[in-house]
Design an enzyme around this catalytic site. Structure first.
Site, PDB file in Angstrom:
ATOM      1  N   HIS A  56       0.846  -0.915   0.269  1.00  0.00           N
ATOM      2  CA  HIS A  56       0.038  -0.122   0.050  1.00  0.00           C
ATOM      3  C   HIS A  56       0.914   1.060   0.223  1.00  0.00           C
ATOM      4  CE1 HIS A  56      -4.187   1.474   1.700  1.00  0.00           C
ATOM      5  NE2 HIS A  56      -3.412   2.640   1.081  1.00  0.00           N
ATOM      6  N   HIS A  58       1.730   4.945  -2.311  1.00  0.00           N
ATOM      7  CA  HIS A  58       1.083   6.361  -2.754  1.00  0.00           C
ATOM      8  C   HIS A  58       2.446   6.345  -3.458  1.00  0.00           C
ATOM      9  CE1 HIS A  58      -3.587   5.557  -1.758  1.00  0.00           C
ATOM     10  NE2 HIS A  58      -2.765   5.785  -0.660  1.00  0.00           N
ATOM     11  N   LEU A  59       1.831   6.488  -4.856  1.00  0.00           N
ATOM     12  CA  LEU A  59       3.314   7.337  -5.652  1.00  0.00           C
ATOM     13  C   LEU A  59       2.977   8.325  -6.191  1.00  0.00           C
ATOM     14  CD1 LEU A  59       5.267   3.865  -6.697  1.00  0.00           C
ATOM     15  CD2 LEU A  59       5.786   5.396  -4.810  1.00  0.00           C
ATOM     16  N   ARG A  60       1.292   8.484  -6.231  1.00  0.00           N
ATOM     17  CA  ARG A  60       1.223   9.685  -7.267  1.00  0.00           C
ATOM     18  C   ARG A  60       1.786  10.070  -8.578  1.00  0.00           C
ATOM     19  NH1 ARG A  60      -2.007   9.807  -3.136  1.00  0.00           N
ATOM     20  NH2 ARG A  60      -1.209  10.880  -1.115  1.00  0.00           N
ATOM     21  N   ASP A 150      -8.736   2.088  -3.387  1.00  0.00           N
ATOM     22  CA  ASP A 150      -8.560   3.041  -2.211  1.00  0.00           C
ATOM     23  C   ASP A 150      -8.081   4.947  -2.061  1.00  0.00           C
ATOM     24  OD1 ASP A 150      -7.402   2.682   0.921  1.00  0.00           O
ATOM     25  OD2 ASP A 150      -5.847   4.337  -0.297  1.00  0.00           O
ATOM     26  N   HIS A 177     -10.612  -0.680   1.118  1.00  0.00           N
ATOM     27  CA  HIS A 177     -10.246   0.414   1.708  1.00  0.00           C
ATOM     28  C   HIS A 177     -11.995   0.837   2.492  1.00  0.00           C
ATOM     29  CE1 HIS A 177      -9.450   5.113   2.741  1.00  0.00           C
ATOM     30  NE2 HIS A 177     -10.859   5.406   2.761  1.00  0.00           N
ATOM     31  N   ASN A 276      -6.129   9.054   6.886  1.00  0.00           N
ATOM     32  CA  ASN A 276      -7.790   8.416   6.770  1.00  0.00           C
ATOM     33  C   ASN A 276      -7.051   7.038   6.442  1.00  0.00           C
ATOM     34  OD1 ASN A 276      -9.597   6.373   5.859  1.00  0.00           O
ATOM     35  ND2 ASN A 276      -9.797   8.120   3.742  1.00  0.00           N
ATOM     36  N   ASP A 303       1.040   2.386   3.438  1.00  0.00           N
ATOM     37  CA  ASP A 303      -0.074   3.745   3.858  1.00  0.00           C
ATOM     38  C   ASP A 303       0.135   5.200   3.264  1.00  0.00           C
ATOM     39  OD1 ASP A 303      -2.152   5.374   2.064  1.00  0.00           O
ATOM     40  OD2 ASP A 303      -3.286   5.090   4.435  1.00  0.00           O
TER      41      ASP A 303
HETATM   42 ZN   LIG Z   1      -7.093   3.810   1.938  1.00  0.00          ZN
END
Ligand SMILES: [Zn+2]
Length: 428
Positions: A56, A58-60, A150, A177, A276, A303
């Protein structure tokens, strides 16, 4: 490709061994191995783990390169000891087609620091209305096996059922999620004593638990696989424990921050603690640690959620949710799980490499440290003590909740298929 000898490391925290790496593979594990021409890492007192795997991240990229790119995110991952990360689909455009997931997968290959396994969106545009091209993403060069909206919850039970049925054809998994949207409208923090005192809109545990309960029942009903993202409450643990006792194919992850931090920190009104799902209570934290130790929770997932300064440096209500985590994950796990006696290093290898790789069906990662296996390896100095300084992060973003905090342990070296991506704690 050069030959490398790691000398005297405690493999998975066990006996000291020499590990010889040649041609991208572990060539030998033993004692007194010869080092003819090899680059030698003196590793007495250090722990050798299989390369960490994050389910999990986030590489954006594409779309929010101001907060992170595949290159900066994979550099951060390597520094954190990771050799593979799953890149979440909530990019711009959303990773809901074969084209986008292949683009992200290729950028990961080009970075050379860490394998990037794209996660495909469950629904078109994460809108929750219509299934995305799950089959096409699975068949693409990226070989997607994990699907998630997610950032948003797949809250429509019929869509969730269809997604669970669809991914059975290629052994995929839906990573949910779990956030009931109506119960969390405008929610700012965990619903409880602190939210009452601060007058901030609460986010009840039941908003997470009700979705998990529904999803494990749906997964059992259609005979498919569901994975619970960032499980954060003691009640969620009980539901997953119950589902596993039934023999259902349910897995779950916990983030490092939910293993350490509580909603008491929100009293500072520092948006760095806004996340979150929200930080919960001390009782939740202790239940999560116990569940990770006994295997009810399968793995740790970061995350990692980079945000630019302007999205965090504002009043609480306006701030974005999320924290960076790749470069501190292992230290937080050592602090909360190893140094407390809840998990040994073999357990850390299981929860941060073997199990997440198995859930993501990743070949070549989460493998034993043995001759003939791919040399994806992480060397850790557990005796190191240091204060977290985000100025030294490789991530493009700095939104860490641990700034100024002393945490144990340091990744001294990371090897991706035998090539050092990190040496002496620094990027190569
Ligand atoms: Zn999430």
């Amino acid at each position: 490709m050069s030959t490398t000898l790691i000398r005297g490391a405690q493999v998975l925290g066990g006996e000291a061994r020499d590990v010889l790496i040649d041609g991208g593979l572990v060539a030998a594990v033993g004692t007194g191995l010869a080092a003819d021409g090899a680059e030698v890492y003196e590793a007495a007192g250090q722990i050798l783990l299989p390369g960490l795997v994050d389910l999990h991240t986030h590489l954006r990229e594409p779309g929010r390169e101001d907060s992170e790119t595949v290159l900066t995110g994979t550099r951060a991952a390597a520094l954190g000891g990771f050799t593979a990360v799953h890149a979440m689909a909530n990019t711009f455009p959303v990773a809901d087609t074969a084209g986008v997931v292949e683009q992200v997968w290729r950028l990961g290959r080009e970075s050379g620091y860490c394998d990037v396994q794209p996660v495909g969106a469950v629904t078109v545009g994460l809108a929750g209305k219509q299934l995305a091209e799950l089959g096409a993403m699975a068949d693409s060069a990226a070989g997607v096996r994990v699907f998630s909206d997610d950032g948003k919850c797949v809250d429509d039970a019929v869509i969730m059922r269809r997604a669970l049925e669809y991914v059975k054809a290629f052994d995929g998994v839906i990573a949910q999620h779990a956030q009931e949207p109506r119960l969390t409208e405008g929610a700012q923090m965990n619903e409880g004593v602190v939210s009452g005192e601060l007058g901030l809109r609460g986010w009840p545990a039941v908003a997470e638990e009700s979705v998990i309960a529904r999803d494990v029942l749906l997964a059992a009903h259609v005979g498919s696989r569901v994975h619970v993202c960032h499980l954060s409450t003691a009640g969620s643990v009980e539901i997953v424990r119950w589902a596993k006792s039934k023999g259902w194919d349910v897995t779950a992850e916990v983030t490092p921050h939910h293993l350490l931090l509580t909603d008491e920190l929100v009293r500072t009104y520092d948006p760095v603690y806004k996340v979150n799902p929200p930080l919960r209570t001390e009782a939740d934290v202790l239940a999560l640690r116990e569940a990770l130790a006994d295997g009810t929770i399968d793995c740790v997932a970061t995350d990692h959620a980079p945000h630019p300064h302007e999205d965090k440096d504002c009043e609480w209500a306006a701030a974005a949710m999320g924290m960076v985590g790749l470069e501190t994950a292992l230290s937080v796990v050592q602090h909360t799980m190893v140094d407390t006696g809840l998990l040994d290093w073999a357990g850390v290898a299981d929860r941060m490499s073997f199990r997440p790789a198995a859930i993501g069906r990743l070949a070549g990662h989460g493998r034993p440290i043995a001759a003939g296996e791919p040399a994806n390896l992480t060397l850790v100095d557990p005796a190191y003590r240091g204060v977290v300084n985000p100025a030294g992060f490789a991530s493009r973003s700095r939104n860490t909740p641990y700034e100024g905090r002393e945490l144990p342990g340091r990744v001294t070296a990371t090897f991706l298929r035998g090539t050092a991506t990190v040496r002496d704690g620094k990027l190569v």
